[in-house]
Design a protein around this motif. Structure first.
Motif, mmCIF file in Angstrom:
data_model
loop_
_atom_site.group_PDB
_atom_site.id
_atom_site.type_symbol
_atom_site.label_atom_id
_atom_site.label_comp_id
_atom_site.label_asym_id
_atom_site.label_seq_id
_atom_site.Cartn_x
_atom_site.Cartn_y
_atom_site.Cartn_z
ATOM 1 N N PRO A 119 0.839 -1.197 0.000
ATOM 2 C CA PRO A 119 0.000 0.000 0.000
ATOM 3 C C PRO A 119 0.875 1.249 0.000
ATOM 4 O O PRO A 119 2.102 1.146 0.037
ATOM 5 N N ASN A 120 0.247 2.397 -0.065
ATOM 6 C CA ASN A 120 0.993 3.648 -0.129
ATOM 7 C C ASN A 120 0.804 4.450 1.145
ATOM 8 O O ASN A 120 -0.310 4.550 1.672
ATOM 9 N N VAL A 121 1.893 5.009 1.642
ATOM 10 C CA VAL A 121 1.858 5.784 2.881
ATOM 11 C C VAL A 121 0.879 6.947 2.760
ATOM 12 O O VAL A 121 0.776 7.574 1.703
ATOM 13 N N GLY A 310 12.212 7.536 -10.181
ATOM 14 C CA GLY A 310 10.795 7.170 -10.027
ATOM 15 C C GLY A 310 10.602 5.701 -9.715
ATOM 16 O O GLY A 310 11.523 4.984 -9.313
ATOM 17 N N TYR A 311 9.379 5.287 -9.942
ATOM 18 C CA TYR A 311 8.909 3.926 -9.659
ATOM 19 C C TYR A 311 9.782 2.871 -10.350
ATOM 20 O O TYR A 311 10.143 1.862 -9.760
ATOM 21 N N ALA A 312 10.132 3.105 -11.616
ATOM 22 C CA ALA A 312 10.873 2.098 -12.386
ATOM 23 C C ALA A 312 12.280 1.916 -11.832
ATOM 24 O O ALA A 312 12.769 0.787 -11.699
ATOM 25 N N THR A 314 13.329 2.379 -8.845
ATOM 26 C CA THR A 314 13.252 1.654 -7.581
ATOM 27 C C THR A 314 13.068 0.161 -7.828
ATOM 28 O O THR A 314 13.692 -0.667 -7.166
ATOM 29 N N ASP A 315 12.227 -0.173 -8.792
ATOM 30 C CA ASP A 315 12.002 -1.591 -9.069
ATOM 31 C C ASP A 315 13.256 -2.253 -9.635
ATOM 32 O O ASP A 315 13.524 -3.426 -9.354
ATOM 33 N N LEU A 316 14.018 -1.517 -10.419
ATOM 34 C CA LEU A 316 15.279 -2.072 -10.926
ATOM 35 C C LEU A 316 16.257 -2.306 -9.773
ATOM 36 O O LEU A 316 16.892 -3.357 -9.682
#
Ligand code: ARG
Length: 572
Positions: A119-121, A310-312, A314-316
């Motif tokens: 979930p998101n803070v 961004g999101y990408a 972090t996922d990497l």
């Protein structure tokens, strides 16, 4: 060993001898006998012989005497196999003394990272997070039971530009008041109030932007306020997990921010490998095979033009850490299907960068939406997203009321306990019993019903067996001689010995509706058996044999439901 496998092992070599090539006999349950194999039909074309001849020859070579009472060629060349009662009874007896119920520990245990819930803070969990949490938790329980090292990764959304306005709003409210609002689980109104101010008040918006800069610069005062937001939200999410009976704990939070220090290394690696391209000031990778609707290659943005990540990115960084540092070889991402494209691109880039190479692999365990009775995305009466806690409270209240109505003998505490197990179980089961790739309609009547493929039906079957043993006053004798004379006994036995196979398949495809469907068939087979075959009134040795069938059914139901994260009350 399950019967499909046993018969496959016996028929395989016989087919190979008859055909001169290796053949998969494709053994499956049959409406004509117990099992059938149609392999001779496909083989006939390949080897240019009549299928019936091949099938007859296979029967000559196959060593089936101890397993089948009848093995015959039928129709155009089917092999029909009837399992000998003694063979089936032998498998049931073996199961009765097997604490793992025919499910072996994995021969190749792996480190598996399961990315779920997330979930998101400072935002309410929505029904999408419910699905992720329930499916991810079932995956964790299952793979752990099979002996894998499971690392639960709750990839909390705890970083990014919205935190500027959230921190400013928190500062405006004062820490005490902000904490009070959030502890009541009123995350959405907190977030919305910040958003409204941001849009309406230019001075606030400016402060928020400066706050983002301060946060990125690790300003201690700003970090303290940020941590407050994160801690309050985590505390709230933990109360939801507790209510939901999931295995996630505070140790499993690995928020996006925990990868901050790894992001520069990600960019450096990608740069060194020559994978980065600049596009409108942003640093991007164009993974092979990713094209948009217009046929143009699609970029994965690693660093934005303002220098932020961004999101990408972090996922990497997370993949790099999960395979590299944690040594994981199986990465599972339990996230809604709309994010499929994102994950395809992230995996492709990670593979290019060498962070994801065999045996390591990543899989998007995607899922559809929960719909309201109108067939549209589930919304609250006032149109907003449905508050998860409200939904769970409603489930418990409805199930508690039903428990009291159905069984007036339950005292208040018992009814509350049953209501919780059944209400939460029903919500989770409704989710897990549906093909996760599809949307499903949230239907209270149906999911709380005692009939059909529902949690209460299975829980009731379990509790009914417990009541048999309460009346018997003894446990099942594990070494009793099992005999299977009645068709209903045989049908139940076939389901029981099939548990291992289903579990093995679901461990691969993580399609829990197959496990749910299996448990439902098992409970239905038990019902039919119990209707036709008296247990406590039967003469020995049949009585003991039937008690073994009852006990095994209960154990498989309990273990199967436990893997789905669903409780089994002893009485209902
Ligand atoms: N926080 C995201 C959301 O609410 C889900 C994160 C999924 N996990 C991941 N590694 N990207 O949509």
């Amino acid at each position: 060993m399950d019967l499909e496998k046993l018969l496959t092992d016996r028929l395989g070599p016989a087919f190979a001898t008859a055909a001169g090539v290796p053949v998969n006999p494709v053994v499956r349950r049959s409406p004509r006998a117990d099992f059938q194999s149609d392999a001779a039909l496909a083989l006939a074309r390949r080897v240019g012989r009549p299928p019936r001849d091949i099938a007859a020859e296979v029967l000559e070579y196959a060593d089936l005497a101890d397993v089948c009472s009848v093995a015959e060629v039928s129709g155009p060349g089917f092999l029909n196999l009837t399992v000998a009662d003694a063979a089936l009874a032998g498998l049931v007896s073996a199961l009765a003394t097997d604490p793992r119920l025919g499910v072996p520990v994995s021969a190749e245990p792996e480190t598996v990272v399961i990315d779920y819930s997330a979930p998101n803070v400072a935002k309410e969990m929505h029904v999408g997070h419910l699905r992720s949490t329930v499916i991810g938790d079932a995956a964790s329980r299952l793979l752990e039971w099979l002996g894998h090292r499971v690392l639960r990764a709750n990839h909390l959304g705890d970083w990014g530009t919205p935190f500027g306005m959230l921190i400013e709003h928190l500062a405006d409210l004062g820490e005490a008041e902000a904490a009070r609002e959030m502890s009541m689980g009123d995350l959405d109104s907190f977030y919305k109030a910040a958003r409204v101010k941001f849009d309406a008040d230019e001075a606030f918006a400016e402060r928020s932007r400066l706050r983002v800069v301060a946060l990125q610069g690790r300003d201690p005062m700003t970090l303290r306020l940020w941590r407050l937001l994160v801690e309050q939200s985590e505390r709230y999410f933990l109360t939801v997990y507790d209510m939901l009976d999931v295995t996630l704990t505070e140790r499993d939070f690995h928020g996006e921010s925990s990868y901050n220090d790894l992001l520069t290394a990600v960019v450096e690696d990608l740069g060194r490998l020559g994978l980065l391209r600049e596009s409108d000031g942003a640093a991007c990778v164009f993974p092979p095979g990713s094209v948009g609707r217009d046929g143009e290659p699609l970029p994965l943005i690693v660093r934005k033009s303002d220098g932020g990540y961004g999101y990408a990115a972090t996922d990497l960084a997370a993949i790099r850490q999960r395979t590299g540092t944690l040594g994981a070889t199986r990465l599972l991402y339990v996230v809604g299907l709309p994010q499929r494209r994102h994950f395809e691109m992230v995996y492709a880039v990670a593979a290019q960068a060498g962070w994801l190479s065999p045996p390591a692999r990543a899989v998007h365990v995607g899922f559809g939406s929960i719909l309201g009775s109108d067939g549209r995305m589930l919304r609250s009466r006032v149109g907003g997203s449905v508050k998860l806690v409200g939904l769970l409270e409603e489930a418990i209240a409805r199930a508690t009321a039903l428990a009291r109505e159905r069984n007036p003998d339950l005292n208040k505490a018992e009814a509350a306990e049953v209501g919780r197990a059944v209400g939460i179980g029903a919500v989770k089961y409704a989710d897990l019993s549906n093909d996760r790739h599809r949307d499903y309609v949230l239907d209270w009547e149906r999911m709380l019903s005692l009939d059909g493929n529902t949690a209460p039906y299975l829980q009731y079957a379990y509790s009914r067996i417990q009541s048999i043993f309460r009346r018997a006053g003894t446990a099942a004798p594990p070494h009793a001689v099992v005999s299977l004379a009645e068709p209903a006994e045989r049908a139940l036995a076939f389901e029981l010995v099939g548990f291992g196979r289903v579990v093995g398949e679901v461990a691969e495809n993580l399609e829990f509706h197959h496990l749910a469907g299996y448990l439902y068939r098992l409970a239905a087979a038990f019902s039919a058996f119990y209707e036709r075959c008296p247990v406590l009134r039967a003469e020995e040795p049949v009585r003991d044999s039937r008690l073994v069938l009852c006990d095994l059914t209960a154990r498989v139901l309990r273990q199967g439901l436990h893997l789905l994260g669903i409780r089994t009350p002893e009485r209902m």
